[in-house]
Design a protein around this motif. Sequence first.
Motif, mmCIF file in Angstrom:
data_model
loop_
_atom_site.group_PDB
_atom_site.id
_atom_site.type_symbol
_atom_site.label_atom_id
_atom_site.label_comp_id
_atom_site.label_asym_id
_atom_site.label_seq_id
_atom_site.Cartn_x
_atom_site.Cartn_y
_atom_site.Cartn_z
ATOM 1 N N TRP A 56 17.248 -26.926 0.976
ATOM 2 C CA TRP A 56 16.824 -26.325 -0.292
ATOM 3 C C TRP A 56 15.310 -26.422 -0.446
ATOM 4 N N HIS A 76 12.502 -23.330 -0.544
ATOM 5 C CA HIS A 76 11.681 -23.127 -1.738
ATOM 6 C C HIS A 76 10.253 -23.649 -1.551
ATOM 7 N N LYS A 92 15.933 -29.668 -7.554
ATOM 8 C CA LYS A 92 15.622 -28.610 -8.512
ATOM 9 C C LYS A 92 14.959 -29.191 -9.756
#
Length: 207
Positions: free
Chosen positions: A95, A99, A73
């Motif tokens: 993840w 994304h 992130k």
Amino acid sequence: MESAIERMGILPVVAIENSADAGPLADALEAGGLPIAEITLRTQAGIDAIAALSSRDGFIVGAGTVHSVDQAKMVADAGASFVVSPGFNPRTVQWCLDHSMPIYPGVSSPTDLESAIEMGLTVVKFFPAEQIGGVKMIKTLQGPYGDMRFIPTGGINASNIASYLSLSSVLACGGSWMVKPELISSGSFDEIQRLTAEAVSSCRNNA
């Protein structure tokens, strides 16, 4: 992203101590014919260096040594265009996939490759390349995993990169010999440019 990395042939793996060096480093890499870098999170300056280079026209910056979803992130927020990890962490991989962030997790065994296939990956980092069998190991893996492509990293340098790039399953090679931390911290950007140009020329001559 894979086509851009393949076109480069070499992925400079950078551990940078001072984010102020990011610009001069990118200048040297570009002048040497290699407008791309994997900025690792091995140092505190990694995130700031990624942010500094993320808006640079024509330069591709990715993040390396990403161990967790939280780090994924962080580098995504900093503007990284791709993620590289030394091992295979399913949560981090998922993840990134969720994304739309290209990720190249490290693999070192058929078991790792099975995990990569299960998650729909077609390109992985092969690490640490020289220490786990190098070119011979990749040739062996090509048989049962013919659709997988590799970015070998670890122990690769000017003397052996051509043998890796001669394999059809190798997308590109990761290396740090042209961007050693001591060259960056000492401001030896002319030497970085020279080594980069030398590496690029060698790869083209062996293409």
